[in-house]
Scaffold this motif. Structure first.
Motif, PDB file in Angstrom:
ATOM      1  N   SER A   5       0.843  -1.383  -0.087  1.00 14.42           N
ATOM      2  CA  SER A   5      -0.161  -0.269  -0.226  1.00 14.42           C
ATOM      3  C   SER A   5       0.775   1.388  -0.123  1.00 14.42           C
ATOM      4  CB  SER A   5      -1.535   0.046   1.473  1.00 14.42           C
ATOM      5  OG  SER A   5      -0.704  -0.248   2.868  1.00 14.42           O
ATOM      6  N   LEU A   6       0.802   2.041  -0.282  1.00 13.74           N
ATOM      7  CA  LEU A   6       1.039   3.695  -0.683  1.00 13.74           C
ATOM      8  C   LEU A   6       0.556   4.488   0.552  1.00 13.74           C
ATOM      9  CD1 LEU A   6       3.335   4.912  -1.808  1.00 13.74           C
ATOM     10  CD2 LEU A   6       0.738   6.559  -3.281  1.00 13.74           C
ATOM     11  N   HIS A   7       1.306   4.830   2.307  1.00 20.08           N
ATOM     12  CA  HIS A   7       0.495   5.606   2.922  1.00 20.08           C
ATOM     13  C   HIS A   7       0.793   7.500   2.044  1.00 20.08           C
ATOM     14  CE1 HIS A   7       0.742   3.692   6.346  1.00 20.08           C
ATOM     15  NE2 HIS A   7      -0.101   3.154   5.812  1.00 20.08           N
ATOM     16  N   VAL A   8      -0.010   8.553   2.323  1.00 25.59           N
ATOM     17  CA  VAL A   8       0.351   9.563   1.556  1.00 25.59           C
ATOM     18  C   VAL A   8      -0.437  10.656   2.789  1.00 25.59           C
ATOM     19  CG1 VAL A   8      -0.909  11.257  -0.345  1.00 25.59           C
ATOM     20  CG2 VAL A   8      -1.325   8.518  -0.480  1.00 25.59           C
ATOM     21  N   TYR A   9       0.776  10.970   2.569  1.00 24.95           N
ATOM     22  CA  TYR A   9       0.641  12.168   3.353  1.00 24.95           C
ATOM     23  C   TYR A   9       0.912  13.672   2.606  1.00 24.95           C
ATOM     24  CZ  TYR A   9       2.699   8.548   6.410  1.00 24.95           C
ATOM     25  OH  TYR A   9       2.407   7.458   6.722  1.00 24.95           O
ATOM     26  N   ASP A  10       0.384  14.987   3.580  1.00 24.99           N
ATOM     27  CA  ASP A  10       0.151  15.788   3.120  1.00 24.99           C
ATOM     28  C   ASP A  10       0.894  16.871   4.021  1.00 24.99           C
ATOM     29  OD1 ASP A  10      -0.393  19.082   2.092  1.00 24.99           O
ATOM     30  OD2 ASP A  10      -2.430  19.156   3.383  1.00 24.99           O
ATOM     31  N   ILE A  31       0.642  19.233  -0.280  1.00 34.70           N
ATOM     32  CA  ILE A  31       1.908  18.688  -0.828  1.00 34.70           C
ATOM     33  C   ILE A  31       2.577  17.356  -0.808  1.00 34.70           C
ATOM     34  CG2 ILE A  31       4.316  19.251  -0.250  1.00 34.70           C
ATOM     35  CD1 ILE A  31       2.775  21.601  -1.675  1.00 34.70           C
ATOM     36  N   TRP A  32       2.144  16.515  -1.261  1.00 32.20           N
ATOM     37  CA  TRP A  32       2.414  15.369  -1.571  1.00 32.20           C
ATOM     38  C   TRP A  32       3.738  14.600  -0.658  1.00 32.20           C
ATOM     39  CZ3 TRP A  32      -2.497  14.523  -0.971  1.00 32.20           C
ATOM     40  CH2 TRP A  32      -3.738  14.655  -1.172  1.00 32.20           C
ATOM     41  N   HIS A  33       3.396  13.939   0.280  1.00 30.86           N
ATOM     42  CA  HIS A  33       4.760  13.082   0.786  1.00 30.86           C
ATOM     43  C   HIS A  33       4.259  12.095   0.436  1.00 30.86           C
ATOM     44  CE1 HIS A  33       8.523  11.161   2.144  1.00 30.86           C
ATOM     45  NE2 HIS A  33       7.734  10.596   3.240  1.00 30.86           N
ATOM     46  N   THR A  34       4.876  10.377   0.117  1.00 29.96           N
ATOM     47  CA  THR A  34       4.401   9.646   0.119  1.00 29.96           C
ATOM     48  C   THR A  34       5.463   8.331   0.535  1.00 29.96           C
ATOM     49  OG1 THR A  34       5.304   8.684  -1.904  1.00 29.96           O
ATOM     50  CG2 THR A  34       2.922   9.589  -1.721  1.00 29.96           C
ATOM     51  N   ASN A 101      12.024  12.571  -6.040  1.00 26.89           N
ATOM     52  CA  ASN A 101      12.053  12.984  -4.776  1.00 26.89           C
ATOM     53  C   ASN A 101      11.594  11.420  -3.864  1.00 26.89           C
ATOM     54  OD1 ASN A 101       9.305  12.897  -5.512  1.00 26.89           O
ATOM     55  ND2 ASN A 101       8.903  15.777  -5.526  1.00 26.89           N
ATOM     56  N   CYS A 102      10.162  11.711  -2.368  1.00 30.55           N
ATOM     57  CA  CYS A 102       9.982  10.710  -2.011  1.00 30.55           C
ATOM     58  C   CYS A 102       9.201  10.257  -3.055  1.00 30.55           C
ATOM     59  CB  CYS A 102       9.107  11.310  -0.772  1.00 30.55           C
ATOM     60  SG  CYS A 102       8.351  12.628  -1.154  1.00 30.55           S
ATOM     61  N   ASN A 103       8.075  10.606  -3.757  1.00 27.76           N
ATOM     62  CA  ASN A 103       7.146  10.414  -4.152  1.00 27.76           C
ATOM     63  C   ASN A 103       8.457   9.836  -5.906  1.00 27.76           C
ATOM     64  OD1 ASN A 103       5.060  11.629  -2.973  1.00 27.76           O
ATOM     65  ND2 ASN A 103       5.259  13.517  -4.543  1.00 27.76           N
ATOM     66  N   ASN A 104       9.090   9.707  -5.958  1.00 24.41           N
ATOM     67  CA  ASN A 104       9.458   8.965  -7.445  1.00 24.41           C
ATOM     68  C   ASN A 104      10.287   7.393  -6.913  1.00 24.41           C
ATOM     69  OD1 ASN A 104      10.956  12.722  -8.029  1.00 24.41           O
ATOM     70  ND2 ASN A 104       9.443  11.163  -9.471  1.00 24.41           N
ATOM     71  N   PHE A 105      10.586   7.879  -5.289  1.00 21.90           N
ATOM     72  CA  PHE A 105      11.184   6.558  -5.357  1.00 21.90           C
ATOM     73  C   PHE A 105      10.268   5.584  -5.041  1.00 21.90           C
ATOM     74  CE2 PHE A 105      11.033   4.001  -1.214  1.00 21.90           C
ATOM     75  CZ  PHE A 105      12.760   3.457  -1.336  1.00 21.90           C
ATOM     76  N   LEU A 125       2.374  16.698  -9.007  1.00 25.36           N
ATOM     77  CA  LEU A 125       2.467  17.817  -8.378  1.00 25.36           C
ATOM     78  C   LEU A 125       3.541  18.600  -8.933  1.00 25.36           C
ATOM     79  CD1 LEU A 125       1.715  19.986  -5.851  1.00 25.36           C
ATOM     80  CD2 LEU A 125       3.038  18.399  -4.545  1.00 25.36           C
ATOM     81  N   PRO A 126       5.128  18.029  -8.962  1.00 22.91           N
ATOM     82  CA  PRO A 126       5.940  19.450  -8.911  1.00 22.91           C
ATOM     83  C   PRO A 126       5.241  20.221 -10.907  1.00 22.91           C
ATOM     84  CG  PRO A 126       7.166  17.236  -8.542  1.00 22.91           C
ATOM     85  CD  PRO A 126       5.787  16.956  -8.928  1.00 22.91           C
TER      86      PRO A 126
END
Length: 238
Positions: A5-10, A31-34, A101-105, A125-126
């Protein structure tokens, strides 16, 4: 098998939705971090590849949403070998707020584990920020922030989290070169179940990686194909 699963943060904690129109001239949701959650742990890219257990205990608080990505047939040892292999690509010095960034990872790891990308609205987003009316004015500030983040950075590898099996692979990868392996015939596939198949794939994966010719994602695909073909061939003979 394991659920992924993917945890998605703002990272803005709701401020992006409220203030983005004022600062960017365009509304953005967050501003997404995953982070990728699998095998009871959460993996993400920050100062190198980071891991947290139990899941949901990262410095980013509680996820605003959880996206189910699918089921992986790759076992934990192969996954951690893969992380070790890509760790040099994901260090503090290679981090980029816009391009790496974290989302590319998370996207790369998701494709390795389940063959699927993470949602486009996160990855795009970028581009949304750059293409906003105020985007060009923000680029110098973003680049300055990236330089600040990289000052004094030390390249980080995934070694603190390598399991015993993975560590043995790293230490002996050159010793394995040239050695052949035969999958035992006459096994009861149904009786041994998935664990036996995963063990065979892990062993085949280590031998392929020892040649140094393929990337981890290519090696795991080839190992899986070879092992499953052996089982099919044996079933046809039987």
């Amino acid at each position: 098998m394991a659920e992924v699963s993917l945890h998605v943060y703002d990272l803005s904690q709701g401020l992006a939705r409220k203030l983005s129109t004022t600062f960017l001239g365009k509304s953005i949701d967050a501003i997404w971090h995953t982070g990728i959650v699998v095998f009871g742990k959460e993996y993400y890219f920050g100062r190198g590849i980071q891991v947290h257990s139990p899941t949901g205990t990262t410095p980013y608080g509680a996820p605003v949403k959880v996206v189910e990505l699918g089921i992986t047939h790759i076992d934990k040892d192969i996954f951690e070998i893969y992380l070790y292999e890509i760790s040099r690509q994901y260090t503090t010095k290679t981090y980029s707020l816009l391009y790496h960034n974290c989302n590319n990872f998370s996207n790369e790891v998701s494709q390795f584990l389940v063959g699927a990308a993470i949602p486009d609205y996160i990855l795009n987003l970028p581009k949304e920020v750059i293409n906003s009316p105020m985007g060009p004015l923000m680029l110098p500030m973003i680049r300055k922030l990236e330089v600040t983040l990289k000052i004094g950075a030390v390249p980080h590898e995934f070694s603190p989290f390598i399991t015993t099996t993975s560590k043995k692979y790293v230490e002996n990868r050159h010793c394995l070169k040239g050695k052949a392996r035969e999958t035992p015939l006459g096994v009861d596939i149904l009786g041994h179940g998935r664990n036996k198949v995963q063990e065979d794939i892990t062993s085949e994966f280590a031998i392929i990686m020892a040649t140094g010719r393929l990337r981890a994602i290519e090696a795991v695909a080839l190992a899986t194909r070879r092992v499953m073909q052996r089982y099919r061939d044996h079933a046809n003979v039987a």
